[in-house]
Design a protein around this motif. Structure first.
Motif, PDB file in Angstrom:
ATOM      1  N   VAL A  17       0.835  -1.012  -0.098  1.00 55.16           N
ATOM      2  CA  VAL A  17      -0.084   0.045   0.027  1.00 55.16           C
ATOM      3  C   VAL A  17       0.551   1.287  -0.008  1.00 55.16           C
ATOM      4  N   LEU A  18       0.488   2.222  -0.836  1.00 57.65           N
ATOM      5  CA  LEU A  18       1.248   3.476  -1.030  1.00 57.65           C
ATOM      6  C   LEU A  18       0.263   4.683  -1.001  1.00 57.65           C
ATOM      7  N   GLY A  19      -0.109   5.437   0.082  1.00 56.52           N
ATOM      8  CA  GLY A  19      -0.797   6.570   0.196  1.00 56.52           C
ATOM      9  C   GLY A  19      -2.313   6.466  -0.924  1.00 56.52           C
ATOM     10  N   GLY A  20      -2.407   7.317  -1.790  1.00 56.19           N
ATOM     11  CA  GLY A  20      -3.588   7.498  -2.841  1.00 56.19           C
ATOM     12  C   GLY A  20      -3.502   6.651  -3.953  1.00 56.19           C
ATOM     13  N   TYR A  21      -2.290   5.883  -4.080  1.00 52.96           N
ATOM     14  CA  TYR A  21      -2.131   4.841  -4.981  1.00 52.96           C
ATOM     15  C   TYR A  21      -2.683   3.434  -4.609  1.00 52.96           C
ATOM     16  N   GLY A  22      -3.069   3.256  -3.331  1.00 55.69           N
ATOM     17  CA  GLY A  22      -3.657   2.221  -2.847  1.00 55.69           C
ATOM     18  C   GLY A  22      -2.776   1.119  -2.992  1.00 55.69           C
TER      19      GLY A  22
END
Length: 416
Positions: A345-350
């Motif tokens: 998971v990476l922030g708004g990148y999901g």
């Protein structure tokens, strides 16, 4: 590649600036954010329940597999024991048969001796009686000779009887050994059949456990993504509330957007994107990424709902990749051979997967619901690496290509 969290902070700052300019839009965004937060809470609860169920199933499979391993080990031990017993019986049977052969040979020898003795006694008895009658010899001496010959005959007969009894005992022992060997053979065959069945069950459970491990990993990834989205939304709501308080204190005059401004809205003026196709074109073995320009496949088929370089976030930012519309759960495939260097998971990148293709080229696949590969794994062109996440009507894959850390237009590299 520029740090992605920095882009997220820039996007959040732009959103806050837009909110300070449009109070009505601020209130609407607040309501939408709160609604989204409630939905995320519900989704997180469902994801946690599903994860707990998957963990229970995985632990059950682990325990059953452990029991199967113990049963296989126990049966293997029993098989070794029966094999040792069978070997001992075979050795005992071979020794017994050797003794039987010796006993038969001794019986035959004693028979021959007794036959000769009887024949000699018969001849001597007739001769001695004639001598006694013709030569008037001592009858006592003749009687002693006859008794001695009978004694020898009786002793040889007793020896033959003993040997026969010994041979009968050998034959009885042989019958018992053969019966025991047959029982052991049947037991060994039954144990071997049980072992094969357990091996089959163990192999099935290993497959189920691998799938359960993957399901748990997928569930954990989903929970992490939802938790991260919750944290980001709570932070955003806190920032909105602070801005609202500042605006109420300053009491700024509302300035609704004009029709001209509405016409200039980049989101509304953007035409629908083209359809793209994930069907790959043939490539030579070992062909480099740079040699596949304009011939790479798209990671999945769908319509481009966001195009590279077009405005986003009220026009203050531009898309560094594309968004391909797709149904939740659609399979995402890598566009070229490479190695997975990130899957988390990476922030708004999901849930994001990054593949390194060499020569400084990377491909990024975001907004997923499950990853099928782990960092360090090699992947081939067209191999499944993820599944598209569920984002309602906006569900789709976020896709980037970068070279030396800079985003490049995927439409130039992937065929239409």
């Amino acid at each position: 590649m520029p740090p992605l969290p920095k882009l997220l902070r820039s996007a959040s700052l732009c959103l806050l600036i837009a909110i300070s300019v449009a109070p009505q839009a601020l209130a609407q965004d607040t309501a939408q954010a709160k609604s989204r937060l409630e939905q995320l809470g519900s989704d997180l609860g469902q994801a946690l329940r599903a994860l707990r169920q998957r963990l229970t199933q995985r632990d059950s499979l682990r325990e059953r597999l452990t029991q199967a391993d113990k049963q296989v080990a126990q049966i293997n031990s029993q098989l070794l024991s029966t094999q040792r017993q069978a070997t001992a019986l075979e050795q005992a049977l071979a020794s017994l048969r050797a003794e039987q052969a010796k006993a038969r040979a001794e019986i035959e020898r004693q028979r021959r001796i007794l036959g000769r003795s009887l024949a000699l006694a018969a001849r001597n008895g007739t001769s001695d009686r004639l001598k006694l009658l013709l030569q008037q010899q001592d009858p006592a001496k003749l009687a002693r000779q006859l008794r001695y010959q009978r004694y020898l005959a009786d002793a040889q007969t007793a020896r033959l009887t003993s040997l026969r009894e010994q041979l009968d005992a050998f034959e009885a022992r042989e019958s018992r050994i053969i019966a025991d060997a047959e029982v052991l053979s049947a037991s060994h065959a039954q144990l071997d059949q049980q072992r094969r069945e357990l091996e089959r069950l163990r192999a099935e459970r290993k497959t189920l456990l691998a799938q359960a491990e993957q399901d748990v990993s997928s569930g954990e990834q989903r929970v992490k993504r939802l938790q991260q989205d919750q944290r980001e939304l709570k932070t955003l709501l806190a920032n909105i509330a602070r801005r609202q308080a500042q605006q109420r204190a300053a009491k700024p005059a509302p300035t609704p957007p004009t029709s001209a401004a509405r016409k200039a809205d980049p989101k509304k003026s953007q035409p629908p994107g083209p359809l793209v196709n994930a069907r790959p074109t043939p490539s030579l073995p070992g062909q480099r990424f740079s040699a596949r320009r304009s011939h790479l496949p798209w990671p999945l088929s769908g319509r481009l709902t966001a195009r590279f370089g077009t405005p986003r976030e009220s026009g203050r930012m531009r898309w560094e990749g594309v968004v391909i519309s797709a149904k939740p759960g659609a399979t995402v495939r890598t566009i070229h051979t490479g190695k997975v260097v990130y899957a988390d998971v990476l922030g708004g990148y999901g849930l994001l997967v990054i593949v390194d293709h060499g020569e400084g080229y990377l491909s990024l696949y975001g907004q997923n619901d499950a990853v099928l590969k782990r960092p360090g794994q090699r992947v081939s062109a067209g191999e499944a690496i993820a599944q598209v996440g569920d984002r309602g009507s906006a569900s789709g894959l976020y896709f980037e290509i970068r070279h030396q850390g800079k985003p490049v237009n995927p439409s130039i590299w992937c065929g239409s």
